[in-house]
Design a protein around this motif. Structure first.
Motif, short mmCIF file in Angstrom:
data_model
loop_
_atom_site.label_atom_id
_atom_site.label_comp_id
_atom_site.label_asym_id
_atom_site.label_seq_id
_atom_site.Cartn_x
_atom_site.Cartn_y
_atom_site.Cartn_z
N GLU A 173 5.86 3.24 -0.15
CA GLU A 173 5.22 1.92 -0.35
C GLU A 173 5.65 1.12 0.67
OE1 GLU A 173 4.90 -1.53 -3.72
OE2 GLU A 173 5.64 0.42 -4.50
N TYR A 182 10.06 0.36 4.06
CA TYR A 182 9.12 1.16 3.07
C TYR A 182 10.07 1.43 1.97
CZ TYR A 182 12.02 5.05 4.74
OH TYR A 182 12.78 6.12 5.03
N LYS A 231 0.93 -1.18 -0.06
CA LYS A 231 -0.07 0.09 -0.09
C LYS A 231 0.78 1.36 0.08
CE LYS A 231 -4.03 -2.11 0.23
NZ LYS A 231 -4.76 -2.09 -0.91
N ILE A 232 0.21 2.18 -0.45
CA ILE A 232 1.11 3.56 -0.66
C ILE A 232 0.54 4.41 0.54
CG2 ILE A 232 1.53 5.74 -2.10
CD1 ILE A 232 2.71 2.98 -3.21
N ARG A 260 8.60 6.71 -2.50
CA ARG A 260 7.87 6.93 -3.99
C ARG A 260 8.17 8.01 -4.24
NH1 ARG A 260 6.21 2.42 -6.51
NH2 ARG A 260 4.76 3.35 -7.45
#
Length: 107
Positions: free
Chosen positions: A89, A104, A45-46, A107
């Protein structure tokens, strides 16, 4: 023939650059922490994260703290400051001592 190849290459370049635009986050910090507390699997997930505290020498590396119990960790210096907002992300989430340890990709 050369003109056709040039047009095709230009079309591909334009199409690829259009795909590389900004990423829309799935969660903000508060929504993300709530979903984690509800036991949701959020890998991939972002998340848009507002950095509240930075621990550059934590046991996990660079620790960007956000929310109540969120620790976004990386072995590399993320070059951010307190108050910055970054989009990441989620690669992995572990729960440890009442906090979430999140690796993570920026992004």
């Amino acid at each position: 023939m050369k003109r056709l190849i040039t047009v095709l290459l230009l079309t591909v370049v334009v199409a690829l650059s259009a795909c590389g635009g900004d990423v829309t986050p799935d969660y903000n910090t508060k929504e993300f922490e709530s979903a984690l507390n509800d036991g949701e699997d959020l890998v991939g997930k972002i998340v848009e994260v507002e950095i509240e505290h930075i621990e550059p020498d934590s046991a996990f590396g660079y620790n960007l703290q956000a929310g109540e119990h969120l620790n976004f960790v990386s072995s590399k210096n993320p070059n951010v400051e307190i108050g910055d907002t970054i989009t990441v992300e989620v690669e992995e989430v572990d729960s440890m001592l009442g906090s979430f340890i999140i690796t993570y990709k920026k992004r």
